[in-house]
Design an enzyme around this catalytic site. Structure first.
Site, PDB file in Angstrom:
ATOM      1  N   HIS A   1      69.302  64.023  33.714  1.00  0.00           N
ATOM      2  CA  HIS A   1      70.680  64.225  34.141  1.00  0.00           C
ATOM      3  C   HIS A   1      71.070  63.441  35.389  1.00  0.00           C
ATOM      4  CE1 HIS A   1      74.489  66.223  34.607  1.00  0.00           C
ATOM      5  NE2 HIS A   1      74.151  66.802  35.741  1.00  0.00           N
TER       6      HIS A   1
ATOM      7  N   ARG B   1      68.377  67.927  43.646  1.00  0.00           N
ATOM      8  CA  ARG B   1      69.818  67.998  43.921  1.00  0.00           C
ATOM      9  C   ARG B   1      70.363  69.380  43.617  1.00  0.00           C
ATOM     10  NH1 ARG B   1      74.818  67.264  40.958  1.00  0.00           N
ATOM     11  NH2 ARG B   1      73.626  67.262  39.028  1.00  0.00           N
TER      12      ARG B   1
ATOM     13  N   GLU C   1      77.281  78.184  41.486  1.00  0.00           N
ATOM     14  CA  GLU C   1      76.273  77.553  40.643  1.00  0.00           C
ATOM     15  C   GLU C   1      74.895  77.738  41.274  1.00  0.00           C
ATOM     16  OE1 GLU C   1      79.042  74.124  38.533  1.00  0.00           O
ATOM     17  OE2 GLU C   1      77.701  73.536  40.142  1.00  0.00           O
TER      18      GLU C   1
ATOM     19  N   ARG D   1      67.897  73.942  39.647  1.00  0.00           N
ATOM     20  CA  ARG D   1      67.737  73.336  38.324  1.00  0.00           C
ATOM     21  C   ARG D   1      66.298  72.970  37.982  1.00  0.00           C
ATOM     22  NH1 ARG D   1      73.040  69.314  38.151  1.00  0.00           N
ATOM     23  NH2 ARG D   1      74.571  70.955  37.794  1.00  0.00           N
TER      24      ARG D   1
ATOM     25  N   HIS E   1      68.775  68.308  33.635  1.00  0.00           N
ATOM     26  CA  HIS E   1      69.690  69.440  33.535  1.00  0.00           C
ATOM     27  C   HIS E   1      69.095  70.438  32.542  1.00  0.00           C
ATOM     28  CE1 HIS E   1      73.267  71.873  33.034  1.00  0.00           C
ATOM     29  NE2 HIS E   1      73.806  71.238  34.047  1.00  0.00           N
TER      30      HIS E   1
ATOM     31  N   GLN F   1      81.341  68.256  34.461  1.00  0.00           N
ATOM     32  CA  GLN F   1      82.085  69.452  34.103  1.00  0.00           C
ATOM     33  C   GLN F   1      82.258  70.407  35.288  1.00  0.00           C
ATOM     34  OE1 GLN F   1      80.277  71.352  30.683  1.00  0.00           O
ATOM     35  NE2 GLN F   1      80.168  69.444  29.545  1.00  0.00           N
TER      36      GLN F   1
ATOM     37  N   LYS G   1      81.672  48.116  33.213  1.00  0.00           N
ATOM     38  CA  LYS G   1      80.908  47.445  32.142  1.00  0.00           C
ATOM     39  C   LYS G   1      81.603  47.539  30.793  1.00  0.00           C
ATOM     40  CE  LYS G   1      76.811  49.344  32.649  1.00  0.00           C
ATOM     41  NZ  LYS G   1      75.362  49.584  32.450  1.00  0.00           N
TER      42      LYS G   1
END
Length: 535
Positions: free
Chosen positions: A351, A386, A122, A290, A244, A48, A36
């Protein structure tokens, strides 16, 4: 004058999923990849953390599968989870072949390395399994894949091209309902061109910009989801929008995410008085999934009337912080925050879109010849929440699977017959673009207020009433005036907002990322929310 183009494969979206598909498809195919804006304007360069994959001998496929199923709160498709995890090592090996410079482990005192690459951990993961490039994995992946794509003569990278809508047999009143291509607004000529293709892949990312605060770039407007819905595709689980937990809170910082890897390396969430608070919400503390961490922060901010909380990694050595998180360190320092000695002010922000266009293991949608991959799609991998760094993995695994499936269909599918050009004969130039910007602001404010981290029935009803008014107003505007990128993105985002609200209203429980105060408990039976267009 508008133009007509012929491709073997048209890929709408130039991020990790789209570029992976393009590079995996056979070299003799004529492939177009649309962006786009500039090629690098998508979400991939912003990522990241890294890519979750089973690479270490102490880890296992079963462990990764179980961690994902737990994080997904009962709604993951186990076959999709296993398919993704079982193909994780092959995907990483392919990325290494493409030149992605993953961070390596230093040799130990004897000069030996147990494993060549550094793995971090994580939230939700029971092992260190996140392979990364310092704290700028997405940028490194994008640079490697885009460089490879530029070397391929059969891949055409087209910038400043905004897809207007898909072209299908049904829309042309022909038999069947195969996707035949797309109408595309060329920003350089301001004309809508016709792109015919034997196969079309939607790799347009998610819809997080439907919210006021988001970690995503402005282009995350749900284009692929909206176009697929208008073409007759089902969508699934769109009520699960991941927030997030930690985005930088600063009046001049726009959408800067503080990677979850900081918490993986020991960063602590604190209140302004220095008190840790995650212990009151989950025994996994900062490494809880999360949805739990985001709700905990939201709860504390509302309870105490705070604008933000703090994320503190200053107890680690300055050298460790600068080596592992150079991007976060430099960005925060730009705003006057030295993370080696100061805590980082953070807030949750929209997020990731966990739902999307329903597809199978090969990326196939309900419309023949149309594929959806990456955040645009609903594979069943993420369930109700997720797990960190599974999303990039999903991009690579499903893009490669879709490319393989297309390769197997090549002998059966010919170029589409004559496609009509875009008809702009009955529209005029708008002198009221203020309507677009006003509706953008209204949409993102009421979605944040009414369909955010914590929801209620009353809030959802209010949101539904407002989105219906916007749908009507934007449809009228779209019918009477020449299209622009802003109008097309708004049109798509309002439609996706309506689908999110419909999905949220159907879920009479709280599960994963969807938390409704009127239904605070989790139902005994886990059910998906699948919406079907009225065609």
């Amino acid at each position: 004058m508008s133009e007509t183009y012929q491709h073997d494969v048209l890929i709408i979206g130039s991020g990790a999923a789209g570029l992976t598909a393009a590079l995996t498809l056979p070299h003799h195919l004529k492939i177009a990849v649309l962006s786009k804006g500039k090629l690098a304007d998508g979400s991939t360069p912003w990522a990241q953390g890294g890519v979750a994959a089973v690479l270490d001998i102490s880890d296992s496929i079963e462990s990764h599968v179980q961690d994902t199923l737990v994080a997904g709160a009962g709604l993951c498709h186990e076959e999709a989870v296993r398919f993704t995890v079982e193909n994780s090592q092959a995907a990483i090996n392919w990325l290494i072949e493409q030149g992605v410079p993953f961070t390596r482990n230093p040799a130990d005192e004897t000069g030996q390395q147990q494993f060549a690459y550094h793995l971090t951990r994580e939230g939700g993961h029971s092992h260190r399994r996140i392979i990364h490039v310092a704290d700028a994995t997405g940028a490194a992946v994008f640079n490697a894949l885009s460089s490879k794509a530029k070397e391929r003569e059969n891949i055409q990278l087209l910038e400043h091209q905004t897809a207007v809508d898909l072209i299908t047999d049904k829309k042309l009143n022909r038999q069947g309902n195969r996707c035949l291509g797309a109408y595309v607004l060329n920003a350089q000529t301001n004309q809508v061109d016709t792109h015919a293709a034997r196969f079309v892949i939607l790799a347009t990312g998610g819809a997080a910009r439907v919210y006021l605060y988001s970690s995503n770039p402005d282009g995350a407007s749900g284009d692929g989801i909206a176009m697929a819905w208008r073409a007759g595709c089902r969508v699934g689980n769109l009520e699960f929008n991941q927030f997030h937990p930690t985005c930088l809170y600063h009046p001049k910082a726009k959408n800067f995410l503080i990677t979850e890897a900081l918490r993986g390396e020991g960063a602590i969430l604190k209140l302004p008085n220095g008190e840790r608070f995650m212990k009151r919400f989950d025994e996994r503390l900062e490494l809880a999934p999360r949805d739990i961490v985001a709700r905990a922060i939201d709860h504390e901010m509302k309870r105490l009337g705070l604008d933000h909380v703090y994320l503190d990694i200053s107890h680690k050595s300055a050298d460790f912080i600068k080596e592992h998180f150079p991007t976060v360190y430099e960005r925060c320092l730009f705003f006057g925050i030295d993370i080696t000695s100061q805590p980082i002010p953070v807030v949750p922000a929209a997020h990731y879109t966990c739902g999307g266009v329903v597809i199978n293991q090969h990326g196939c949608t309900d419309v023949e010849g149309l594929y959806a991959i990456g955040e645009t799609s609903f594979t069943g991998l993420h369930g109700a929440n997720r797990m960190a760094s599974n999303s990039l993995l999903e991009c690579f695994v499903y893009a490669r699977s879709a490319a393989e499936h297309i390769s197997q269909q090549l002998d059966k599918i010919k170029q589409p017959n004559f496609l009509p050009n875009w008809d702009a004969s009955l529209v005029t130039d708008s002198d009221e673009d203020i309507v677009i910007s006003h509706n953008w602001n209204e949409l993102r404010h009421f979605m944040w207020d009414y369909v955010g981290i914590v929801r209620t029935n009353k809030r959802l009803i209010r949101a539904q009433h407002r989105v219906k008014l916007l749908l009507s107003e934007i449809d009228e505007f779209y019918s009477n005036y020449r299209v622009s990128r802003d109008l097309l993105e708004l049109r798509n985002l309002v439609l996706v907002a309506d689908l999110i609200i419909q999905s949220a209203m159907q879920r009479k429980e709280s599960r994963g990322l969807h938390y409704n105060l009127d239904y605070p408990n989790c139902s005994a039976v886990a059910k998906e929310t699948i919406l079907q267009p009225d065609y």
